[in-house]
Scaffold this motif. Sequence first.
Motif, PDB file in Angstrom:
ATOM      1  N   ILE A 169       0.840  -1.204   0.000  1.00  0.00           N
ATOM      2  CA  ILE A 169       0.000   0.000   0.000  1.00  0.00           C
ATOM      3  C   ILE A 169       0.870   1.246   0.000  1.00  0.00           C
ATOM      4  O   ILE A 169       0.584   2.220  -0.703  1.00  0.00           O
ATOM      5  N   CYS A 207       0.906   4.285  -2.744  1.00  0.00           N
ATOM      6  CA  CYS A 207       0.749   5.686  -2.337  1.00  0.00           C
ATOM      7  C   CYS A 207       1.954   6.518  -2.761  1.00  0.00           C
ATOM      8  O   CYS A 207       1.799   7.677  -3.168  1.00  0.00           O
ATOM      9  N   LEU A 256      -8.977   5.914  -4.779  1.00  0.00           N
ATOM     10  CA  LEU A 256     -10.036   5.387  -3.911  1.00  0.00           C
ATOM     11  C   LEU A 256     -10.920   4.378  -4.632  1.00  0.00           C
ATOM     12  O   LEU A 256     -11.384   3.409  -4.024  1.00  0.00           O
ATOM     13  N   ARG A 316      -8.180   1.104  -5.837  1.00  0.00           N
ATOM     14  CA  ARG A 316      -7.545   0.357  -4.742  1.00  0.00           C
ATOM     15  C   ARG A 316      -6.725  -0.801  -5.300  1.00  0.00           C
ATOM     16  O   ARG A 316      -7.064  -1.971  -5.125  1.00  0.00           O
ATOM     17  N   TRP A 326      -4.185  -2.341  -4.521  1.00  0.00           N
ATOM     18  CA  TRP A 326      -3.572  -3.306  -3.614  1.00  0.00           C
ATOM     19  C   TRP A 326      -4.495  -4.480  -3.307  1.00  0.00           C
ATOM     20  O   TRP A 326      -4.085  -5.448  -2.691  1.00  0.00           O
ATOM     21  N   ARG A 327      -5.742  -4.435  -3.755  1.00  0.00           N
ATOM     22  CA  ARG A 327      -6.667  -5.547  -3.601  1.00  0.00           C
ATOM     23  C   ARG A 327      -6.930  -6.165  -4.959  1.00  0.00           C
ATOM     24  O   ARG A 327      -7.358  -5.478  -5.887  1.00  0.00           O
ATOM     25  N   ARG A 374     -13.311  -2.619 -10.782  1.00  0.00           N
ATOM     26  CA  ARG A 374     -12.995  -1.278 -10.277  1.00  0.00           C
ATOM     27  C   ARG A 374     -12.240  -0.459 -11.329  1.00  0.00           C
ATOM     28  O   ARG A 374     -12.478   0.742 -11.474  1.00  0.00           O
TER      29      ARG A 374
END
Length: 150
Positions: free
Chosen positions: A6, A10, A68, A71, A73-74, A81
């Motif tokens: 994560i 970022c 947002l 995401r 990392w998932r 998404r």
Amino acid sequence: MSDRTIRWYCLAATIVWLAVMAALIHAGAQHDYWLQRSLDPDAPQPYATGRVVTFALMSTVEIAVVMLIVRPWRWRRLWLRLLIAFALLLTWSIPFAMGAMHQSPVYGAHLLWLLLLDLSLFLALCAVSVISARQALRRRASAARGYPSP
């Protein structure tokens, strides 16, 4: 995924943000030839502070919204998404592309940033979709053979 992953995402988003801000600040210092027609041709043009701040805030919100929504990392349903983020961002980009003919260099830099983000999301969507489909085919093939899936 771990906190380390994560943090890497970022950090990548922060580096992208810094690159976009540098591009917008540089574009604010460029000569606006369309504005020159309405001003005295010999008069120096002021720095486009208002436009740079406006588009910098818009770009910051765009990066935050994409992070947002996506995401990254998932892995679960990442393709969905990415598809949602791509559709929203492409819809957001169309009015900017339609109004780009006689706009300032800051507007053009923001439009190029949006198109680059659209392209990046599309390429990520293609790559993740191929990987997800390949994993699903492997699971089905192992289930059909009667072997447990890894």
